[in-house]
Scaffold this motif. Structure first.
Motif, PDB file in Angstrom:
ATOM      1  N   LYS A   1       0.835  -1.198   0.000  1.00  0.00           N
ATOM      2  CA  LYS A   1       0.000   0.000   0.000  1.00  0.00           C
ATOM      3  C   LYS A   1       0.872   1.252   0.000  1.00  0.00           C
ATOM      4  CE  LYS A   1      -3.814  -2.228   2.479  1.00  0.00           C
ATOM      5  NZ  LYS A   1      -4.651  -2.218   3.700  1.00  0.00           N
ATOM      6  N   TYR A   2       0.409   2.270  -0.706  1.00  0.00           N
ATOM      7  CA  TYR A   2       1.108   3.552  -0.767  1.00  0.00           C
ATOM      8  C   TYR A   2       0.375   4.545   0.121  1.00  0.00           C
ATOM      9  CZ  TYR A   2       3.198   7.779  -2.749  1.00  0.00           C
ATOM     10  OH  TYR A   2       3.861   8.979  -2.918  1.00  0.00           O
ATOM     11  N   LEU A   3       1.123   5.254   0.949  1.00  0.00           N
ATOM     12  CA  LEU A   3       0.519   6.109   1.969  1.00  0.00           C
ATOM     13  C   LEU A   3      -0.468   7.118   1.391  1.00  0.00           C
ATOM     14  CD1 LEU A   3       0.505   6.895   4.982  1.00  0.00           C
ATOM     15  CD2 LEU A   3       2.355   8.480   4.497  1.00  0.00           C
ATOM     16  N   LEU A   4      -0.094   7.825   0.318  1.00  0.00           N
ATOM     17  CA  LEU A   4      -0.977   8.867  -0.214  1.00  0.00           C
ATOM     18  C   LEU A   4      -2.260   8.296  -0.805  1.00  0.00           C
ATOM     19  CD1 LEU A   4       1.326  11.538  -1.906  1.00  0.00           C
ATOM     20  CD2 LEU A   4       0.176  11.638   0.299  1.00  0.00           C
ATOM     21  N   SER A   5      -2.232   7.037  -1.260  1.00  0.00           N
ATOM     22  CA  SER A   5      -3.444   6.414  -1.802  1.00  0.00           C
ATOM     23  C   SER A   5      -4.526   6.295  -0.742  1.00  0.00           C
ATOM     24  CB  SER A   5      -3.129   5.021  -2.358  1.00  0.00           C
ATOM     25  OG  SER A   5      -2.186   5.100  -3.393  1.00  0.00           O
ATOM     26  N   LYS A   6      -4.088   6.286   0.515  1.00  0.00           N
ATOM     27  CA  LYS A   6      -5.022   6.179   1.641  1.00  0.00           C
ATOM     28  C   LYS A   6      -5.806   7.474   1.827  1.00  0.00           C
ATOM     29  CE  LYS A   6      -4.817   4.708   6.504  1.00  0.00           C
ATOM     30  NZ  LYS A   6      -3.905   4.273   7.574  1.00  0.00           N
ATOM     31  N   TYR A   7      -5.198   8.587   1.401  1.00  0.00           N
ATOM     32  CA  TYR A   7      -5.791   9.893   1.673  1.00  0.00           C
ATOM     33  C   TYR A   7      -6.334  10.599   0.436  1.00  0.00           C
ATOM     34  CZ  TYR A   7      -3.188   9.145   5.982  1.00  0.00           C
ATOM     35  OH  TYR A   7      -2.700   8.595   7.145  1.00  0.00           O
ATOM     36  N   ILE A   8      -5.814  10.235  -0.746  1.00  0.00           N
ATOM     37  CA  ILE A   8      -6.229  10.901  -1.984  1.00  0.00           C
ATOM     38  C   ILE A   8      -6.673   9.850  -2.985  1.00  0.00           C
ATOM     39  CG2 ILE A   8      -5.526  12.444  -3.855  1.00  0.00           C
ATOM     40  CD1 ILE A   8      -3.357  13.556  -2.024  1.00  0.00           C
ATOM     41  N   ASP A   9      -7.908   9.957  -3.489  1.00  0.00           N
ATOM     42  CA  ASP A   9      -8.430   9.005  -4.479  1.00  0.00           C
ATOM     43  C   ASP A   9      -7.688   9.141  -5.806  1.00  0.00           C
ATOM     44  OD1 ASP A   9     -10.307   8.083  -2.678  1.00  0.00           O
ATOM     45  OD2 ASP A   9     -11.849   9.503  -3.350  1.00  0.00           O
ATOM     46  N   GLY A  10      -7.650   8.044  -6.553  1.00  0.00           N
ATOM     47  CA  GLY A  10      -7.128   8.096  -7.915  1.00  0.00           C
ATOM     48  C   GLY A  10      -5.630   7.965  -8.031  1.00  0.00           C
ATOM     49  N   ILE A  11      -4.968   7.429  -6.995  1.00  0.00           N
ATOM     50  CA  ILE A  11      -3.528   7.162  -7.057  1.00  0.00           C
ATOM     51  C   ILE A  11      -3.337   5.655  -7.034  1.00  0.00           C
ATOM     52  CG2 ILE A  11      -1.283   7.479  -5.940  1.00  0.00           C
ATOM     53  CD1 ILE A  11      -2.406  10.028  -4.664  1.00  0.00           C
ATOM     54  N   ILE A  12      -2.835   5.094  -8.130  1.00  0.00           N
ATOM     55  CA  ILE A  12      -2.706   3.638  -8.260  1.00  0.00           C
ATOM     56  C   ILE A  12      -1.246   3.296  -8.532  1.00  0.00           C
ATOM     57  CG2 ILE A  12      -3.461   1.589  -9.527  1.00  0.00           C
ATOM     58  CD1 ILE A  12      -5.914   3.598 -10.360  1.00  0.00           C
ATOM     59  N   LEU A  13      -0.665   2.469  -7.670  1.00  0.00           N
ATOM     60  CA  LEU A  13       0.721   2.034  -7.826  1.00  0.00           C
ATOM     61  C   LEU A  13       0.770   0.526  -7.941  1.00  0.00           C
ATOM     62  CD1 LEU A  13       2.862   4.117  -5.312  1.00  0.00           C
ATOM     63  CD2 LEU A  13       3.268   3.949  -7.741  1.00  0.00           C
ATOM     64  N   VAL A  14       1.501   0.030  -8.924  1.00  0.00           N
ATOM     65  CA  VAL A  14       1.708  -1.408  -9.091  1.00  0.00           C
ATOM     66  C   VAL A  14       3.204  -1.675  -9.075  1.00  0.00           C
ATOM     67  CG1 VAL A  14       1.366  -3.421 -10.553  1.00  0.00           C
ATOM     68  CG2 VAL A  14      -0.410  -1.646 -10.443  1.00  0.00           C
ATOM     69  N   ASN A  15       3.658  -2.492  -8.134  1.00  0.00           N
ATOM     70  CA  ASN A  15       5.089  -2.778  -8.023  1.00  0.00           C
ATOM     71  C   ASN A  15       5.543  -3.650  -9.195  1.00  0.00           C
ATOM     72  OD1 ASN A  15       7.321  -4.744  -6.157  1.00  0.00           O
ATOM     73  ND2 ASN A  15       7.600  -2.584  -6.545  1.00  0.00           N
ATOM     74  N   LYS A  16       6.613  -3.233  -9.870  1.00  0.00           N
ATOM     75  CA  LYS A  16       7.160  -4.004 -10.990  1.00  0.00           C
ATOM     76  C   LYS A  16       8.322  -4.864 -10.506  1.00  0.00           C
ATOM     77  CE  LYS A  16       7.422  -1.879 -15.015  1.00  0.00           C
ATOM     78  NZ  LYS A  16       7.744  -0.862 -16.047  1.00  0.00           N
ATOM     79  N   ILE A  17       9.374  -4.215 -10.038  1.00  0.00           N
ATOM     80  CA  ILE A  17      10.514  -4.942  -9.491  1.00  0.00           C
ATOM     81  C   ILE A  17      11.302  -3.986  -8.594  1.00  0.00           C
ATOM     82  CG2 ILE A  17      11.970  -4.397 -11.488  1.00  0.00           C
ATOM     83  CD1 ILE A  17      13.329  -7.145 -11.053  1.00  0.00           C
ATOM     84  N   GLY A  18      11.679  -4.463  -7.440  1.00  0.00           N
ATOM     85  CA  GLY A  18      12.442  -3.627  -6.521  1.00  0.00           C
ATOM     86  C   GLY A  18      11.685  -2.376  -6.141  1.00  0.00           C
ATOM     87  N   ASN A  19      12.305  -1.212  -6.362  1.00  0.00           N
ATOM     88  CA  ASN A  19      11.682   0.075  -6.039  1.00  0.00           C
ATOM     89  C   ASN A  19      11.047   0.745  -7.243  1.00  0.00           C
ATOM     90  OD1 ASN A  19      12.480   0.086  -3.256  1.00  0.00           O
ATOM     91  ND2 ASN A  19      14.557   0.542  -3.925  1.00  0.00           N
ATOM     92  N   ASN A  20      10.882   0.003  -8.316  1.00  0.00           N
ATOM     93  CA  ASN A  20      10.265   0.545  -9.527  1.00  0.00           C
ATOM     94  C   ASN A  20       8.791   0.168  -9.588  1.00  0.00           C
ATOM     95  OD1 ASN A  20      12.580   1.796 -10.645  1.00  0.00           O
ATOM     96  ND2 ASN A  20      13.365  -0.211 -11.226  1.00  0.00           N
ATOM     97  N   PHE A  21       7.964   1.166  -9.878  1.00  0.00           N
ATOM     98  CA  PHE A  21       6.516   0.994  -9.883  1.00  0.00           C
ATOM     99  C   PHE A  21       5.924   1.527 -11.172  1.00  0.00           C
ATOM    100  CE2 PHE A  21       7.885   1.142  -5.554  1.00  0.00           C
ATOM    101  CZ  PHE A  21       7.036   0.306  -4.845  1.00  0.00           C
ATOM    102  N   GLU A  22       4.768   0.991 -11.510  1.00  0.00           N
ATOM    103  CA  GLU A  22       3.946   1.588 -12.557  1.00  0.00           C
ATOM    104  C   GLU A  22       2.941   2.492 -11.852  1.00  0.00           C
ATOM    105  OE1 GLU A  22       0.819   0.272 -16.080  1.00  0.00           O
ATOM    106  OE2 GLU A  22       2.198  -1.192 -15.236  1.00  0.00           O
ATOM    107  N   LEU A  23       2.909   3.766 -12.229  1.00  0.00           N
ATOM    108  CA  LEU A  23       2.045   4.744 -11.567  1.00  0.00           C
ATOM    109  C   LEU A  23       0.930   5.173 -12.509  1.00  0.00           C
ATOM    110  CD1 LEU A  23       1.372   6.850  -9.324  1.00  0.00           C
ATOM    111  CD2 LEU A  23       3.012   8.386 -10.447  1.00  0.00           C
ATOM    112  N   LYS A  24      -0.287   5.219 -11.969  1.00  0.00           N
ATOM    113  CA  LYS A  24      -1.424   5.734 -12.728  1.00  0.00           C
ATOM    114  C   LYS A  24      -2.190   6.713 -11.845  1.00  0.00           C
ATOM    115  CE  LYS A  24      -5.538   4.387 -15.382  1.00  0.00           C
ATOM    116  NZ  LYS A  24      -6.386   3.258 -15.836  1.00  0.00           N
TER     117      LYS A  24
END
Length: 425
Positions: free
Chosen positions: A132-155
């Motif tokens: 879970k990503y902290l800001l997603s808890k407070y702001i709608d419409g933030i989607i993070l998908v972990n790809k590998i390590g510290n790299n994410f796909e952000l929408k």
């Protein structure tokens, strides 16, 4: 790095100020050591691409591979500023601004949903934890998908182009300033004002996001005081912010009221944060440190490094029986059962001759501002009291004169920390 912006709005490219009939929709700008490219893919899609020449976003000069130029949140922040700075004005001002060639304002044309996608976005902080990503808890419409390590796909999803842009920039802002692997960013008043405008343009941003902005990004008390009215106005002045975080606010509250001519007993001293702050301010009277957890190695390390003789580690309660002086009992009682907490307070009342007793504990009524419902503020708490329950507990045990205080930010009359200063009988 590539950023893909999409919207079904027929005026999408007009809102972005990008004309596909100009140079086949290609826009090129220099950014640091590289080239920033903007490209009109279709009437409903726009791409931003950064091609680095050499080490534009490299935090470590000795590293020959600058992967940050492909995924840095700071780069994302810079790209949006370079290409879409016109969309970061105050909401009402921008809404009323007329797009000359359409002869319509943004309020009239920016009415469709918008998404922003980044295939590789770097996050290296505890703000992403347990999936879970902290800001997603407070702001709608933030989607993070972990790809590998510290790299994410952000929408990012927004109700309008403007909203999506502002959300994306806030995610980039917080990600950059919380990443361990980040380059230094100069923060002046213009930078602060720009991002406060982003906050206040969005509706429903909760208190805690503002709290994080102040604690993570503002650099000085004077800078904070300058912008404090704007931050509080967002909440119709039902929130009063302080510059220090919750922990530091407690320390400042107690340390500012300590008598420097009397001994101190730090009951439940932990890692001796209070001693460090008081010693820095010039406290030289005897300071007794007691804790059920063995922190004496920290006490010995401080004694050695500071060459101090007034810090005394206490092994048992017997050694502090009949102690006379000031007692600090800060964030201790909640780490015990309620019955054990009462016993600690009674033991202090009956076995010491305190001149002042400082007691602090979390106010559970404030937890809603951290989006907590039934959970305690920290996993190692056995109980948490409302301010009214805390007052009742203290009055039940101590008939002494006393002052009750709220410490830290204030949200609708509730503080994160309940505190009391109990005077000698």
């Amino acid at each position: 790095m590539i950023i893909k912006i999409k919207s079904d709005n027929k005026c999408f490219l007009d809102i972005l100020h990008k004309n596909p009939n100009t140079d086949q929709g290609l826009y090129l700008k220099e950014l640091k050591n590289g080239i920033l490219i903007g490209n009109v893919i279709a009437e409903n899609e726009y791409h931003c691409l950064f091609l680095d020449g050499k080490h534009s976003y490299l935090p470590e000069e000795g590293n020959q591979i600058d992967f940050q130029s492909h995924c840095s949140p700071l780069l994302a922040l810079n790209i949006m500023s370079e290409f879409f700075n016109h969309l970061y004005k105050e909401n009402n001002t921008l809404a009323a601004t007329v797009i000359p060639w359409l002869e319509k304002n943004y309020q009239a044309v920016d009415t469709e949903k918008c998404t922003i996608e980044v295939p590789t976005f770097f996050i290296d902080s505890n703000w992403y934890k347990n999936g879970k990503y902290l800001l997603s808890k407070y702001i709608d419409g933030i989607i993070l998908v972990n790809k590998i390590g510290n790299n994410f796909e952000l929408k990012i999803e927004g109700a309008t182009v403007r909203e999506a842009m502002q959300k994306f920039s806030l995610v980039s802002l917080f990600s950059h300033f919380t990443n361990k692997y980040a380059v230094y960013t100069f923060i002046d008043d213009h930078f602060i004002q720009k991002h406060i405008t982003m906050f206040t343009n969005l509706t429903g941003i909760p208190y805690f996001v503002f709290y994080l902005f102040i604690k993570r990004i503002m650099r000085s008390p004077s800078q904070f005081e300058k912008f404090k009215p704007q931050l509080e106005a967002y909440f119709n002045n039902e929130v009063q912010f302080v510059f220090t975080d919750t922990h530091q606010s407690r320390k400042e509250f107690i340390c500012s009221r300590i008598n420097f001519e009397e001994s101190v007993l730090d009951f439940g001293c932990g890692e001796l944060q209070y001693y460090k702050q008081l010693h820095k301010k010039g406290f030289r009277e005897e300071y007794y440190a007691y804790d059920e957890v063995d922190f004496k190695h920290i006490a010995y390390k401080i004694q050695e490094s500071e060459r101090t003789e007034n810090l005394i580690w206490v092994e048992s309660l017997e050694e502090i029986k009949d102690f006379e002086g000031q007692i600090v009992l800060s964030e201790v009682i909640e780490h015990n059962s309620l019955e054990e907490a009462k016993n600690i307070l009674i033991w202090i009342r009956d076995n010491t001759k305190f001149t002042k007793l400082f007691v602090t504990t979390p106010d559970k009524d404030f937890n809603v501002n951290y989006e907590l419902t039934e959970e305690f503020r920290h996993d190692d708490h056995d109980f948490e009291l409302s301010n009214a329950e805390f007052v009742s507990l203290i009055n039940e045990i101590f008939p002494n004169p006393k002052e009750f205080h709220g410490v830290g930010d204030c949200v609708k009359g509730v503080y994160p920390t309940s505190a009391v200063i109990i005077q000698k009988k």
